[in-house]
Structure formats: C-alpha cells, structure tokens
Design a protein around this motif. Structure first.
Motif, PDB file in Angstrom:
ATOM      1  N   ILE A  24     -23.843  -6.247 -25.299  1.00 41.86           N
ATOM      2  CA  ILE A  24     -24.224  -7.695 -24.697  1.00 41.86           C
ATOM      3  C   ILE A  24     -25.577  -7.952 -23.912  1.00 41.86           C
ATOM      4  CG2 ILE A  24     -22.905  -7.244 -22.738  1.00 41.86           C
ATOM      5  CD1 ILE A  24     -21.263  -9.749 -23.088  1.00 41.86           C
ATOM      6  N   CYS A  58     -22.103 -12.849 -26.150  1.00 39.07           N
ATOM      7  CA  CYS A  58     -20.870 -12.692 -25.778  1.00 39.07           C
ATOM      8  C   CYS A  58     -20.018 -12.675 -27.172  1.00 39.07           C
ATOM      9  CB  CYS A  58     -20.428 -14.168 -25.124  1.00 39.07           C
ATOM     10  SG  CYS A  58     -21.185 -14.306 -23.495  1.00 39.07           S
ATOM     11  N   ALA A  61     -20.203  -8.862 -28.637  1.00 37.02           N
ATOM     12  CA  ALA A  61     -19.954  -7.811 -27.823  1.00 37.02           C
ATOM     13  C   ALA A  61     -18.335  -8.253 -27.883  1.00 37.02           C
ATOM     14  CB  ALA A  61     -20.499  -7.933 -26.420  1.00 37.02           C
ATOM     15  N   GLN A  62     -17.790  -9.268 -27.754  1.00 38.02           N
ATOM     16  CA  GLN A  62     -16.316  -9.166 -27.633  1.00 38.02           C
ATOM     17  C   GLN A  62     -15.932  -9.033 -29.277  1.00 38.02           C
ATOM     18  OE1 GLN A  62     -14.560 -10.253 -25.008  1.00 38.02           O
ATOM     19  NE2 GLN A  62     -12.755  -9.861 -26.097  1.00 38.02           N
ATOM     20  N   SER A  67     -17.305  -1.748 -28.308  1.00 34.82           N
ATOM     21  CA  SER A  67     -18.025  -2.498 -27.024  1.00 34.82           C
ATOM     22  C   SER A  67     -17.486  -2.048 -25.922  1.00 34.82           C
ATOM     23  CB  SER A  67     -18.519  -3.801 -27.347  1.00 34.82           C
ATOM     24  OG  SER A  67     -17.400  -4.622 -27.264  1.00 34.82           O
ATOM     25  N   ASP A  68     -18.062  -2.350 -24.746  1.00 39.55           N
ATOM     26  CA  ASP A  68     -17.602  -1.854 -23.132  1.00 39.55           C
ATOM     27  C   ASP A  68     -16.400  -3.052 -23.212  1.00 39.55           C
ATOM     28  OD1 ASP A  68     -19.435  -4.001 -23.287  1.00 39.55           O
ATOM     29  OD2 ASP A  68     -20.128  -3.322 -21.219  1.00 39.55           O
ATOM     30  N   VAL A  69     -16.487  -4.140 -23.609  1.00 36.60           N
ATOM     31  CA  VAL A  69     -15.528  -5.392 -23.544  1.00 36.60           C
ATOM     32  C   VAL A  69     -14.386  -5.101 -23.957  1.00 36.60           C
ATOM     33  CG1 VAL A  69     -15.223  -7.632 -23.805  1.00 36.60           C
ATOM     34  CG2 VAL A  69     -17.399  -7.087 -23.175  1.00 36.60           C
ATOM     35  N   THR A  70     -14.385  -4.478 -25.379  1.00 34.42           N
ATOM     36  CA  THR A  70     -13.085  -4.125 -25.936  1.00 34.42           C
ATOM     37  C   THR A  70     -12.685  -3.012 -25.397  1.00 34.42           C
ATOM     38  OG1 THR A  70     -14.059  -5.122 -27.922  1.00 34.42           O
ATOM     39  CG2 THR A  70     -12.129  -3.673 -28.167  1.00 34.42           C
ATOM     40  N   SER A  73     -10.820  -3.944 -22.114  1.00 34.55           N
ATOM     41  CA  SER A  73      -9.866  -4.524 -22.057  1.00 34.55           C
ATOM     42  C   SER A  73      -8.520  -3.797 -22.992  1.00 34.55           C
ATOM     43  CB  SER A  73      -9.867  -5.750 -23.099  1.00 34.55           C
ATOM     44  OG  SER A  73     -11.132  -6.508 -22.348  1.00 34.55           O
ATOM     45  N   ASN A  81      -7.961   0.619 -28.738  1.00 34.01           N
ATOM     46  CA  ASN A  81      -9.148  -0.436 -29.059  1.00 34.01           C
ATOM     47  C   ASN A  81      -9.271  -0.860 -30.509  1.00 34.01           C
ATOM     48  OD1 ASN A  81     -10.084   2.162 -30.001  1.00 34.01           O
ATOM     49  ND2 ASN A  81     -12.286   1.310 -29.780  1.00 34.01           N
TER      50      ASN A  81
END
Length: 111
Positions: A24, A58, A61-62, A67-70, A73, A81
């Motif tokens: 991101i 955004c 990455a989402q 990704s770190d976001v996924t 979360s 994931n």
C-alpha cells in the motif's frame, strides 16, 4: 495523455500494481513523482489525480489476498485470509466501479 482520462487511468494502473504486490505504501511513493508532473503538463486536476493515486493504493491493498491489511483483518476475525478476501471482493468491486466512474466524470469536469 488526455488530461480528462489521467486520474481514471492512474487509478486503474496503480490499483492493479498494488493488488499484484500487496503493497500500500511503496507503489504510490514511486508513482507519484512520475504521475503528478504528467498531470501538471497535461492540465489535469492535481488534487483529483493525487486522490486517484491514494485511493488506488487502498483498493489494491484491500483486494489483495496476501496484503497486510487482509492478513491482519482475517487474523483478528480468526478466519482464513482467502475466505476473508473472497467475502470482501464484491464490496470492493462495487466501490472500485463507482470510483472509476467518478474519476472519469470529474476528470472531464475538472480539466
């Protein structure tokens, strides 16, 4: 490059690259010094183009499965994931389509 299409094209390209890399921060940091002078020289709206760059990062990455976001979360929800990413893809697709149409409309209105 047409000034009207620059924000929409930047949104799609940066979003795809961020999706492919799951990153991101680095992609917008590398692309911004390239795209903003192009926006200035073509007469595109600078705030609209910068918004396209940031929102594309955004989106990419989402939507990325790794990704770190996924991963964060999915970890917080205690689910896989891939399941998390597949569940959110329809919502991401809707927002991405609306954003792309908005960048096209405002690209023509603001150039």
């Amino acid at each position: 490059m047409s000034a009207a299409w620059l924000p929409a094209i930047a949104f799609i390209l940066i979003g795809l690259v961020c999706f492919a890399t799951g990153n991101i921060w680095s992609i917008p940091a590398v692309c911004t010094p390239i795209i903003l002078p192009l926006a200035v020289s073509s007469g595109a709206s600078i705030p609209l183009t910068l918004g396209a760059i940031i929102s594309a990062a955004c989106f990419g990455a989402q939507a990325c499965f790794y990704s770190d976001v996924t991963l964060l979360s999915a970890s917080a929800c205690k689910i896989n994931n891939v399941d998390y990413a597949v569940a959110q893809l329809p919502y991401i697709g809707i927002v991405t389509a609306i954003s792309f149409v908005g960048y096209v409309i405002f690209g023509f209105a603001m150039s």
